[in-house]
Structure formats: structure tokens, C-alpha cells
Design a protein around this motif. Structure first.
Motif, PDB file in Angstrom:
ATOM      1  N   TYR A 173      45.205  29.800  69.483  1.00 29.07           N
ATOM      2  CA  TYR A 173      46.081  30.944  69.672  1.00 29.07           C
ATOM      3  C   TYR A 173      45.258  32.175  70.043  1.00 29.07           C
ATOM      4  N   HIS A 174      45.810  32.956  70.963  1.00 30.37           N
ATOM      5  CA  HIS A 174      45.227  34.264  71.229  1.00 30.37           C
ATOM      6  C   HIS A 174      45.978  35.286  70.353  1.00 30.37           C
ATOM      7  N   ASN A 175      46.146  36.502  70.731  1.00 28.77           N
ATOM      8  CA  ASN A 175      46.686  37.507  69.806  1.00 28.77           C
ATOM      9  C   ASN A 175      48.194  37.361  69.684  1.00 28.77           C
ATOM     10  N   VAL A 176      48.632  36.705  68.620  1.00 21.30           N
ATOM     11  CA  VAL A 176      50.049  36.401  68.421  1.00 21.30           C
ATOM     12  C   VAL A 176      50.755  37.602  67.788  1.00 21.30           C
ATOM     13  N   TYR A 177      51.941  37.903  68.286  1.00 15.14           N
ATOM     14  CA  TYR A 177      52.756  38.974  67.720  1.00 15.14           C
ATOM     15  C   TYR A 177      54.221  38.558  67.820  1.00 15.14           C
ATOM     16  N   GLY A 178      55.088  39.298  67.130  1.00 20.02           N
ATOM     17  CA  GLY A 178      56.512  39.019  67.245  1.00 20.02           C
ATOM     18  C   GLY A 178      57.239  39.182  65.926  1.00 20.02           C
ATOM     19  N   PRO A 179      58.540  38.867  65.910  1.00 22.41           N
ATOM     20  CA  PRO A 179      59.359  39.041  64.711  1.00 22.41           C
ATOM     21  C   PRO A 179      58.793  38.294  63.510  1.00 22.41           C
ATOM     22  N   ARG A 180      58.909  38.917  62.346  1.00 23.37           N
ATOM     23  CA  ARG A 180      58.479  38.396  61.051  1.00 23.37           C
ATOM     24  C   ARG A 180      56.964  38.427  60.874  1.00 23.37           C
ATOM     25  N   MET A 181      56.290  39.185  61.729  1.00 25.90           N
ATOM     26  CA  MET A 181      54.846  39.346  61.565  1.00 25.90           C
ATOM     27  C   MET A 181      54.574  40.113  60.271  1.00 25.90           C
ATOM     28  N   PRO A 182      53.578  39.708  59.476  1.00 25.28           N
ATOM     29  CA  PRO A 182      53.308  40.387  58.200  1.00 25.28           C
ATOM     30  C   PRO A 182      53.037  41.873  58.390  1.00 25.28           C
ATOM     31  N   ARG A 183      53.425  42.651  57.399  1.00 23.77           N
ATOM     32  CA  ARG A 183      53.249  44.102  57.439  1.00 23.77           C
ATOM     33  C   ARG A 183      52.274  44.563  56.349  1.00 23.77           C
ATOM     34  N   ASP A 184      51.661  45.720  56.605  1.00 24.89           N
ATOM     35  CA  ASP A 184      50.952  46.484  55.576  1.00 24.89           C
ATOM     36  C   ASP A 184      49.953  45.655  54.784  1.00 24.89           C
ATOM     37  N   THR A 185      49.102  44.932  55.479  1.00 23.64           N
ATOM     38  CA  THR A 185      48.045  44.146  54.855  1.00 23.64           C
ATOM     39  C   THR A 185      46.826  44.182  55.759  1.00 23.64           C
ATOM     40  N   PRO A 186      45.609  44.238  55.201  1.00 24.13           N
ATOM     41  CA  PRO A 186      44.406  44.240  56.035  1.00 24.13           C
ATOM     42  C   PRO A 186      44.177  42.926  56.760  1.00 24.13           C
ATOM     43  N   TYR A 187      44.972  41.896  56.429  1.00 21.86           N
ATOM     44  CA  TYR A 187      44.834  40.606  57.093  1.00 21.86           C
ATOM     45  C   TYR A 187      45.842  40.430  58.225  1.00 21.86           C
ATOM     46  N   ALA A 188      46.649  41.446  58.477  1.00 18.86           N
ATOM     47  CA  ALA A 188      47.625  41.389  59.568  1.00 18.86           C
ATOM     48  C   ALA A 188      46.932  41.624  60.902  1.00 18.86           C
ATOM     49  N   GLY A 189      47.582  41.228  61.973  1.00 17.57           N
ATOM     50  CA  GLY A 189      47.053  41.486  63.300  1.00 17.57           C
ATOM     51  C   GLY A 189      47.197  42.951  63.672  1.00 17.57           C
ATOM     52  N   VAL A 190      46.468  43.343  64.723  1.00 19.82           N
ATOM     53  CA  VAL A 190      46.437  44.750  65.106  1.00 19.82           C
ATOM     54  C   VAL A 190      47.821  45.253  65.525  1.00 19.82           C
ATOM     55  N   ALA A 191      48.627  44.400  66.141  1.00 19.69           N
ATOM     56  CA  ALA A 191      49.964  44.834  66.544  1.00 19.69           C
ATOM     57  C   ALA A 191      50.798  45.229  65.327  1.00 19.69           C
ATOM     58  N   ALA A 192      50.706  44.452  64.257  1.00 20.75           N
ATOM     59  CA  ALA A 192      51.467  44.766  63.045  1.00 20.75           C
ATOM     60  C   ALA A 192      50.962  46.047  62.389  1.00 20.75           C
ATOM     61  N   ILE A 193      49.655  46.241  62.414  1.00 24.22           N
ATOM     62  CA  ILE A 193      49.081  47.464  61.837  1.00 24.22           C
ATOM     63  C   ILE A 193      49.580  48.692  62.594  1.00 24.22           C
ATOM     64  N   PHE A 194      49.578  48.617  63.929  1.00 22.82           N
ATOM     65  CA  PHE A 194      50.068  49.741  64.732  1.00 22.82           C
ATOM     66  C   PHE A 194      51.543  50.003  64.456  1.00 22.82           C
ATOM     67  N   ARG A 195      52.338  48.949  64.367  1.00 22.93           N
ATOM     68  CA  ARG A 195      53.772  49.115  64.128  1.00 22.93           C
ATOM     69  C   ARG A 195      54.021  49.762  62.768  1.00 22.93           C
ATOM     70  N   SER A 196      53.264  49.375  61.759  1.00 24.45           N
ATOM     71  CA  SER A 196      53.434  49.962  60.433  1.00 24.45           C
ATOM     72  C   SER A 196      53.094  51.447  60.438  1.00 24.45           C
ATOM     73  N   GLU A 197      52.033  51.813  61.166  1.00 23.74           N
ATOM     74  CA  GLU A 197      51.678  53.226  61.266  1.00 23.74           C
ATOM     75  C   GLU A 197      52.800  54.024  61.924  1.00 23.74           C
ATOM     76  N   LEU A 198      53.341  53.503  63.003  1.00 25.92           N
ATOM     77  CA  LEU A 198      54.414  54.197  63.708  1.00 25.92           C
ATOM     78  C   LEU A 198      55.668  54.304  62.842  1.00 25.92           C
ATOM     79  N   ALA A 199      55.975  53.257  62.103  1.00 26.91           N
ATOM     80  CA  ALA A 199      57.151  53.284  61.238  1.00 26.91           C
ATOM     81  C   ALA A 199      57.027  54.350  60.155  1.00 26.91           C
ATOM     82  N   ALA A 200      55.770  54.637  59.773  1.00 27.17           N
ATOM     83  CA  ALA A 200      55.529  55.669  58.758  1.00 27.17           C
ATOM     84  C   ALA A 200      55.372  57.058  59.375  1.00 27.17           C
ATOM     85  N   GLY A 201      55.552  57.168  60.698  1.00 31.08           N
ATOM     86  CA  GLY A 201      55.434  58.455  61.369  1.00 31.08           C
ATOM     87  C   GLY A 201      54.015  58.869  61.668  1.00 31.08           C
ATOM     88  N   ARG A 202      53.073  57.913  61.577  1.00 29.45           N
ATOM     89  CA  ARG A 202      51.671  58.215  61.834  1.00 29.45           C
ATOM     90  C   ARG A 202      51.233  57.645  63.174  1.00 29.45           C
TER      91      ARG A 202
END
Length: 326
Positions: A188-217
């Protein structure tokens, strides 16, 4: 077929279960979240009888925090795979589809104007600290151009997760040779999509970016944001697993395929697409770096197209639009 899916309640595993069931397969799920550990031989011996094929998704993922993660990566990914393969041999199950990863390659493939195709080693800390992020030709030191990497490139894992995924492939290859089984490794290359884990240091970069945006950051983009990756949608990854399940077995060996979109994008582009869809704030390019990261890793998906009939269907724009709000 009766198919066991390890990691069946996980991000990718859950999507794999859905496509297998939609195709008419009888799925047996195994997941730590439901109290079933792939490292437990007793559980494996209880669930494996009657299974025709195993799709092995269970793993500790992500770059991790620091070296304190090493025992967990070795335990879950390496020891867990060894227990699974031993149990499969006990129950005469001869087909495995393994969730592998592009991280085993390390740095991607490059071309030097003078020396042709080259594979740079790890980037030097002084270069990274001074913002020199692009690797150089290991022979002459000149600039190099990123090109697509194929499955026959030698592995060069750069972190604990990568080393554990390569170990999984080696164990699966050993199992296939000794038992006459068939092992399909989907890198697998960089997998993203629905139900991707949130708010964990083991999440992919796409999920990390989405969590930041959801928090207004503002998403914090490391290096200069120009590092290239291949972002592939999780529904396409699930379809690739189905294709591997339906493929003609290659007995006695492991065969690997890149599972990728074939349309690389920069990390900065991905952060920008998510920010634009959610209405900001705009990404912040920090210049920071992580030693375990590589600069560019771009896939050639041609072998998967040719041998599995797999081609990614979810485009980058549509996929990011959906993911931004999923």
C-alpha cells in the motif's frame, strides 16, 4: 470462499470485509478490538478450520513516537505474522494476501543525469537542518530527479514500522517456499479515506491534517511541503485485496504489487486540498523534519494493472473532497 480477515475491525480491514462480503465470500473476522489477538495460537486454531484463504491486515501502523515503540512493532507485526503463518500451516491453509507497505523501499527511485537510476541513502542531519531536503546522487553528489519505483527495487527500510513490514514479507516468503503456499504482498502507498483513525501519532498524515483543520488549526506541513507521495483511496485498496483474492495462485513464492493511484501529489498539495474544502485555515509549512521520513516515494502501479487487473478509480480531487468531511 471462506476468508479470514485479520484486523477486520480496522480502517482498511473493515473496508476489505465489506468488498469480500459484497462479492459473496464468507468472512471470518479477527481483530484485537473484539478480543481476538493474532498472536494467540489458541484463537487461531479455533477460527482457522474451514478457512480457504487469509487476508492479513492486522498490524501496528504509522511511524510511531520513538524507539520505545520497537517492542510493539516486533510483537504485533513480526511475531503476530509468525503465529498466523504457523497456524495456517497446521490447518493446511495455502493462500495468504498480506497487507504490506511502500515503506519497505525507504527512499524512492531517482535518476541522475550522469549515472542513470540511483537509490540515495538516508539524508544527512546537517542537510535537513539547513533546509536541504532533496537527496543527491550517491555517486557524484549532483541533483537527481524522482521517478516511479517498481516492485523489484531492493528494500531499504528507514524506521521500525518499515522494518517490521519487510519482516512480514520475509516470513510469508519462507512460509510459501516451505509449504508450497501462495503469498500475495500488497504494498500500500499512502492510504486515506472514510473511517481513517483520528488524533493519534500512529495515524497517517492525511488524518493528522484533517484533525487539525477540524479543530480550527492550520495543518503543519513538514520540510517544504514538496515531498511527493501517492495517495490512494481506501476503497481502491479494498478492491485491490479482492483482486488478489481472485487472482490465480503462484504456489511456493511471494509476489508483491504496488497498490497506488499512479498520480503522485505533494504533501503540501494534499494539505491545501483539505484546507480549501473545509474553508481553511491555510497550511503552515514549518521546515521541520523527522529522521524516519523519506523525501519522495512514487509508485509504478503497472504490475498490479497487468497481473491483477487493478486500477485505482477514486481521483485525488473527489477523494479529498469526501475525506475532508468524513
Amino acid at each position: 470462499m471462506r476468508v479470514m480477515v485479520t484486523g477486520s475491525a480496522g480502517f482498511i480491514g473493515g473496508h476489505v470485509v465489506e468488498v469480500l462480503e459484497a462479492a459473496g465470500h464468507d468472512v471470518v473476522g479477527l481483530d484485537l478490538r473484539t478480543g481476538a489477538d493474532v498472536r494467540d495460537a489458541g484463537i487461531l486454531d479455533r477460527l482457522l478450520p474451514g478457512v480457504d484463504l487469509v487476508v492479513h491486515q492486522a498490524a501496528k501502523v504509522g511511524l510511531g513516537v520513538d524507539v520505545s515503540d520497537l517492542p510493539d512493532y516486533a510483537s504485533v507485526n513480526v511475531y503476530g505474522t509468525a503465529e498466523l503463518l504457523a497456524a495456517m500451516a497446521r490447518h493446511s491453509i495455502g493462500r495468504l494476501v498480506l497487507a504490506s507497505s511502500m515503506v519497505i523501499y525507504g527512499e524512492g527511485c531517482y535518476e541522475c543525469a550522469e549515472h542513470g537510476q540511483v537509490r540515495p541513502g538516508p539524508r544527512a542531519v546537517p542537510d535537513l537542518e539547513q533546509g536541504r531536503f532533496d537527496p543527491r546522487c550517491p555517486r557524484c553528489g549532483d541533483a537527481v530527479r524522482s521517478t516511479a519505483i517498481g516492485e523489484d527495487a531492493p528494500p531499504d527500510p528507514r524506521n521500525a514500522y518499515a522494518s517490521s513490514k519487510l519482516a512480514q514479507e520475509h516470513l510469508a516468503a519462507n512460509w510459501a517456499r516451505e509449504t508450497g503456499g501462495s503469498a500475495a504482498a500488497l504494498r500500500y502507498h499512502n492510504v486515506y479515506g472514510p473511517r481513517m483513525p483520528r488524533d493519534t501519532p500512529y495515524a497517517g498524515v492525511a488524518a493528522i491534517f484533517r484533525s487539525e483543520l477540524a479543530a480550527g488549526r492550520a495543518p503543519k506541513v513538514f520540510e517544504d511541503g514538496r515531498q511527493l507521495r501517492d495517495f490512494v483511496h481506501v476503497r481502491d485498496v479494498a478492491r485491490a485485496n479482492l483482486a488478489a483474492v481472485h487472482a490465480t495462485p503462484r504456489h511456493g513464492e511471494l509476489r508483491a504489487w504496488n497498490i497506488a493511484s499512479g498520480a503522485p501529489r505533494s504533501v503540501g498539495e494534499m494539505a491545501g486540498a483539505l484546507a480549501a474544502e473545509r474553508g481553511g485555515p491555510d497550511p503552515q509549512v514549518t521546515g521541520d523534519y523527522r529522521l524516519g521520513d523519506v523525501r519522495h516515494i512514487v509508485a509504478s502501479p503497472e504490475r498490479a494493472r497487468r497481473e491483477l487487473g487493478f486500477r485505482a478509480e477514486v481521483g485525488f480531487e473527489a477523494g479529498m473532497k469526501e475525506f475532508a468531511w468524513s
